[in-house]
Design an enzyme around this catalytic site. Sequence first.
Site: not given
Length: 259
Positions: A38, A60, A173
């Site tokens: 990742d 991502k 996030m």
Amino acid sequence: MKMITPKLTVVGAGPGDPDLITLKAIKAIESADVILYDALINTDLLEYANPYSEKIFVGKRKGCYRYQQEQINELIVSRAKSDGHVVRLKGGDPFIFGRGAEEIEYTQQFGIDTAMVPGISSALAVPAYQGIPLTKRNSSESFWVITGTTKSHKLSHDVSLAAKSTATVVILMGMGKLDEIVSVFQNENKQDTPIAIIQNGTTDKERIGFGTIDTILGIVAEKQLSSPAIIVIGDVVKQSHKLSEFYQEIQAVASNVVV
């Protein structure tokens, strides 16, 4: 001819500092035939890999998706069948907002053996590196770890529930929803609650912004903080010995007293 034994191991790479990885994780990386990694992992960890293994970046980031999740799932299965041991290397802990459980469930449908190696979650390690205890006697008896943005791209309702409590609140996030988070805490009359925002925590690119609910938006703009970052809200933030001087300065400004 090498006998292919399909297997998936989902591995937690930790919060960013390459030393914060388990021995079991290193052993998994060393034994991998294919590593799917990742965006948030420290690429220094790939040095543990067998030189003949294939490393595929499937990271991502907001606004940039090299692979969709469905494509990653399919890639895991196809590479396990064609190459053998696939290590899915994910930042932090794969079972804390990492979709590791989804990847394991998908892979098991094809009769492929799976394993999981936990990692040190950034939700715990990043505040700790700044001396912020998520719990402390007489300050906080519990903590919430919440995703700032849900699948529907909205602020999690759990933020409102957490804001009503006395618990430490850690939001992952959440930078894209910071203004909404601030409003939620202001509506609970917690405008003076300490808050820390830590970008690229535990790495040599680490940056931090510290203030209160009422001041943090200005501090973020001034310091140009952005994702990936962790938001920590609660009285324990001012317990940090590393941040104590910042907190005293803020208190002095608020009361017009020179420290």
